[in-house]
Scaffold this motif. Structure first.
Motif, PDB file in Angstrom:
ATOM      1  N   ALA A  36       0.834  -1.209   0.000  1.00  0.00           N
ATOM      2  CA  ALA A  36       0.000   0.000   0.000  1.00  0.00           C
ATOM      3  C   ALA A  36       0.864   1.253   0.000  1.00  0.00           C
ATOM      4  CB  ALA A  36      -0.932  -0.011   1.202  1.00  0.00           C
ATOM      5  N   LEU A  37       1.947   1.243   0.769  1.00  0.00           N
ATOM      6  CA  LEU A  37       2.816   2.414   0.828  1.00  0.00           C
ATOM      7  C   LEU A  37       3.554   2.631  -0.489  1.00  0.00           C
ATOM      8  CD1 LEU A  37       4.275   2.110   4.436  1.00  0.00           C
ATOM      9  CD2 LEU A  37       2.676   3.837   3.585  1.00  0.00           C
ATOM     10  N   VAL A  38       3.949   1.546  -1.149  1.00  0.00           N
ATOM     11  CA  VAL A  38       4.567   1.687  -2.465  1.00  0.00           C
ATOM     12  C   VAL A  38       3.588   2.361  -3.422  1.00  0.00           C
ATOM     13  CG1 VAL A  38       5.427   0.431  -4.483  1.00  0.00           C
ATOM     14  CG2 VAL A  38       6.160  -0.239  -2.204  1.00  0.00           C
ATOM     15  N   GLY A  39       2.338   1.908  -3.392  1.00  0.00           N
ATOM     16  CA  GLY A  39       1.329   2.537  -4.237  1.00  0.00           C
ATOM     17  C   GLY A  39       1.146   4.013  -3.920  1.00  0.00           C
ATOM     18  N   ALA A  40       1.210   4.348  -2.648  1.00  0.00           N
ATOM     19  CA  ALA A  40       1.021   5.747  -2.242  1.00  0.00           C
ATOM     20  C   ALA A  40       2.159   6.628  -2.744  1.00  0.00           C
ATOM     21  CB  ALA A  40       0.914   5.827  -0.728  1.00  0.00           C
ATOM     22  N   VAL A  41       3.405   6.176  -2.579  1.00  0.00           N
ATOM     23  CA  VAL A  41       4.518   7.024  -3.017  1.00  0.00           C
ATOM     24  C   VAL A  41       4.579   7.104  -4.539  1.00  0.00           C
ATOM     25  CG1 VAL A  41       5.833   6.608  -0.909  1.00  0.00           C
ATOM     26  CG2 VAL A  41       6.261   5.166  -2.921  1.00  0.00           C
ATOM     27  N   VAL A  42       4.158   6.027  -5.201  1.00  0.00           N
ATOM     28  CA  VAL A  42       4.102   6.046  -6.665  1.00  0.00           C
ATOM     29  C   VAL A  42       3.129   7.124  -7.126  1.00  0.00           C
ATOM     30  CG1 VAL A  42       3.269   4.783  -8.678  1.00  0.00           C
ATOM     31  CG2 VAL A  42       4.822   3.674  -7.075  1.00  0.00           C
ATOM     32  N   ALA A  43       1.946   7.142  -6.510  1.00  0.00           N
ATOM     33  CA  ALA A  43       0.928   8.121  -6.899  1.00  0.00           C
ATOM     34  C   ALA A  43       1.398   9.546  -6.650  1.00  0.00           C
ATOM     35  CB  ALA A  43      -0.366   7.844  -6.145  1.00  0.00           C
ATOM     36  N   GLN A  44       2.299   9.722  -5.677  1.00  0.00           N
ATOM     37  CA  GLN A  44       2.830  11.047  -5.352  1.00  0.00           C
ATOM     38  C   GLN A  44       4.061  11.402  -6.188  1.00  0.00           C
ATOM     39  OE1 GLN A  44       3.556  10.857  -1.140  1.00  0.00           O
ATOM     40  NE2 GLN A  44       1.398  10.592  -0.634  1.00  0.00           N
ATOM     41  N   GLY A  45       4.492  10.479  -7.035  1.00  0.00           N
ATOM     42  CA  GLY A  45       5.659  10.729  -7.863  1.00  0.00           C
ATOM     43  C   GLY A  45       6.968  10.663  -7.105  1.00  0.00           C
ATOM     44  N   ARG A  46       6.979   9.954  -5.992  1.00  0.00           N
ATOM     45  CA  ARG A  46       8.183   9.855  -5.167  1.00  0.00           C
ATOM     46  C   ARG A  46       8.961   8.583  -5.491  1.00  0.00           C
ATOM     47  NH1 ARG A  46       5.552  10.517   0.665  1.00  0.00           N
ATOM     48  NH2 ARG A  46       7.687  10.043   1.346  1.00  0.00           N
ATOM     49  N   ASP A  47      10.180   8.508  -4.945  1.00  0.00           N
ATOM     50  CA  ASP A  47      11.026   7.342  -5.134  1.00  0.00           C
ATOM     51  C   ASP A  47      10.446   6.138  -4.397  1.00  0.00           C
ATOM     52  OD1 ASP A  47      13.564   5.666  -3.980  1.00  0.00           O
ATOM     53  OD2 ASP A  47      14.002   6.510  -5.951  1.00  0.00           O
ATOM     54  N   ASN A  48      10.568   4.956  -5.017  1.00  0.00           N
ATOM     55  CA  ASN A  48      10.030   3.733  -4.408  1.00  0.00           C
ATOM     56  C   ASN A  48      10.557   3.512  -2.997  1.00  0.00           C
ATOM     57  OD1 ASN A  48       8.993   3.329  -6.922  1.00  0.00           O
ATOM     58  ND2 ASN A  48      10.331   1.635  -7.465  1.00  0.00           N
ATOM     59  N   ALA A  49      11.839   3.803  -2.809  1.00  0.00           N
ATOM     60  CA  ALA A  49      12.460   3.545  -1.512  1.00  0.00           C
ATOM     61  C   ALA A  49      11.839   4.372  -0.400  1.00  0.00           C
ATOM     62  CB  ALA A  49      13.961   3.812  -1.593  1.00  0.00           C
ATOM     63  N   ASP A  50      11.133   5.426  -0.753  1.00  0.00           N
ATOM     64  CA  ASP A  50      10.464   6.223   0.273  1.00  0.00           C
ATOM     65  C   ASP A  50       9.435   5.402   1.030  1.00  0.00           C
ATOM     66  OD1 ASP A  50      11.946   8.465  -0.275  1.00  0.00           O
ATOM     67  OD2 ASP A  50      10.421   9.435  -1.512  1.00  0.00           O
ATOM     68  N   ALA A  51       8.888   4.373   0.385  1.00  0.00           N
ATOM     69  CA  ALA A  51       7.929   3.502   1.073  1.00  0.00           C
ATOM     70  C   ALA A  51       8.594   2.796   2.247  1.00  0.00           C
ATOM     71  CB  ALA A  51       7.356   2.474   0.097  1.00  0.00           C
ATOM     72  N   LEU A  52       9.848   2.385   2.056  1.00  0.00           N
ATOM     73  CA  LEU A  52      10.587   1.713   3.122  1.00  0.00           C
ATOM     74  C   LEU A  52      10.932   2.693   4.239  1.00  0.00           C
ATOM     75  CD1 LEU A  52      13.005  -0.413   0.916  1.00  0.00           C
ATOM     76  CD2 LEU A  52      10.737  -1.039   1.798  1.00  0.00           C
ATOM     77  N   ARG A  53      11.234   3.933   3.865  1.00  0.00           N
ATOM     78  CA  ARG A  53      11.588   4.941   4.872  1.00  0.00           C
ATOM     79  C   ARG A  53      10.375   5.397   5.671  1.00  0.00           C
ATOM     80  NH1 ARG A  53      14.501   6.856   0.169  1.00  0.00           N
ATOM     81  NH2 ARG A  53      16.673   6.136   0.297  1.00  0.00           N
ATOM     82  N   LEU A  54       9.191   5.231   5.131  1.00  0.00           N
ATOM     83  CA  LEU A  54       7.987   5.530   5.896  1.00  0.00           C
ATOM     84  C   LEU A  54       7.799   4.501   7.004  1.00  0.00           C
ATOM     85  CD1 LEU A  54       5.523   6.512   3.029  1.00  0.00           C
ATOM     86  CD2 LEU A  54       6.431   8.022   4.809  1.00  0.00           C
ATOM     87  N   ILE A  55       8.230   3.274   6.742  1.00  0.00           N
ATOM     88  CA  ILE A  55       8.147   2.218   7.756  1.00  0.00           C
ATOM     89  C   ILE A  55       9.237   2.386   8.803  1.00  0.00           C
ATOM     90  CG2 ILE A  55       8.364  -0.283   8.132  1.00  0.00           C
ATOM     91  CD1 ILE A  55       7.162  -0.593   5.295  1.00  0.00           C
TER      92      ILE A  55
END
Length: 214
Positions: A36-55
């Motif tokens: 879900a977080l990967v999908g969220a950062v993708v929709a925001q145009g952010r780097d994929n790795a940002d999903a891991l940093r949110l965790i």
């Protein structure tokens, strides 16, 4: 005339399910949460790795990658990770005389794993091996170098417009946007994609018609 077709890797040839699931397991997070977080950062145009940093805020992704490899829990690829159309479509393109290249933003290890799959391709290269990554112009210039065919005879195929179709077109290559994976579906009908990509395709088999019509 299309003489060379170069392919992105993640969500173009290879499903990313295992990749993100392995990160979720390593970080001790539910797989659904990571997805879900990967999908969220993708929709925001952010780097994929940002999903891991949110965790795990402040996560050093490169250091964690090295730790996973050292623990025997690093990257893995086998035939089950490939989309069903990959082998038959790539083989059919080669049978037509097209030079087939795999070139994506992957690690050196990923390049080794891809070569181990014995795919019907002429060249496999990764950003880790080249020392440059998409969307940089240098990356696409390297694609031209290994293609050995004129720039406008090269078609780059990928699912992420900001990394694939748009920079490929800016570098003078032809571009095909693949409606596959979260990026591919999310932006397939975006005006910039429709205005930039020469083709929007739903399957790698569609490339046979592209070649025939070029």
């Amino acid at each position: 005339m299309i003489q060379t077709i170069a392919f992105d890797v993640g969500e173009t040839l290879v499903r990313d399910d295992r990749y993100w699931a392995s990160w979720a397991d390593w970080l001790g997070a539910p797989r659904h949460t990571v997805s879900a977080l990967v999908g969220a950062v993708v929709a925001q145009g952010r780097d994929n790795a940002d999903a891991l940093r949110l965790i795990r805020p402040g996560l050093d992704v490169a250091a964690e990658y090295a730790a996973r490899e050292a623990a025997g829990r690093g990257e893995h690829l086998d035939d089950t990770d490939l989309y069903d159309d990959v082998r038959p479509a790539l083989a059919a393109l080669q049978a037509l005389g097209v030079r087939v290249i795999i070139a994506g933003n992957q690690t050196i290890r990923a390049g080794e794993l891809l070569r181990g799959l014995d795919l019907p391709v002429d060249v496999i290269a990764t950003s880790g091996e080249w020392g440059c990554a998409k969307p940089a112009r240098e990356f696409f210039d390297r694609v031209v170098d290994v293609a050995g065919t004129p720039r406008r005879s090269i078609l780059y195929v990928g699912d992420h417009p900001a990394n694939d179709a748009i920079p490929a077109a800016a570098a003078g290559l032809r571009a095909a946007h693949l409606r596959r994976g979260p990026w591919g579906h999310l932006w397939a009908d975006a005006p910039q994609v429709r205005d930039t990509a020469d083709w929007v395709i739903d399957s790698l088999h569609d490339l046979l018609d592209v070649v025939a019509g070029s």
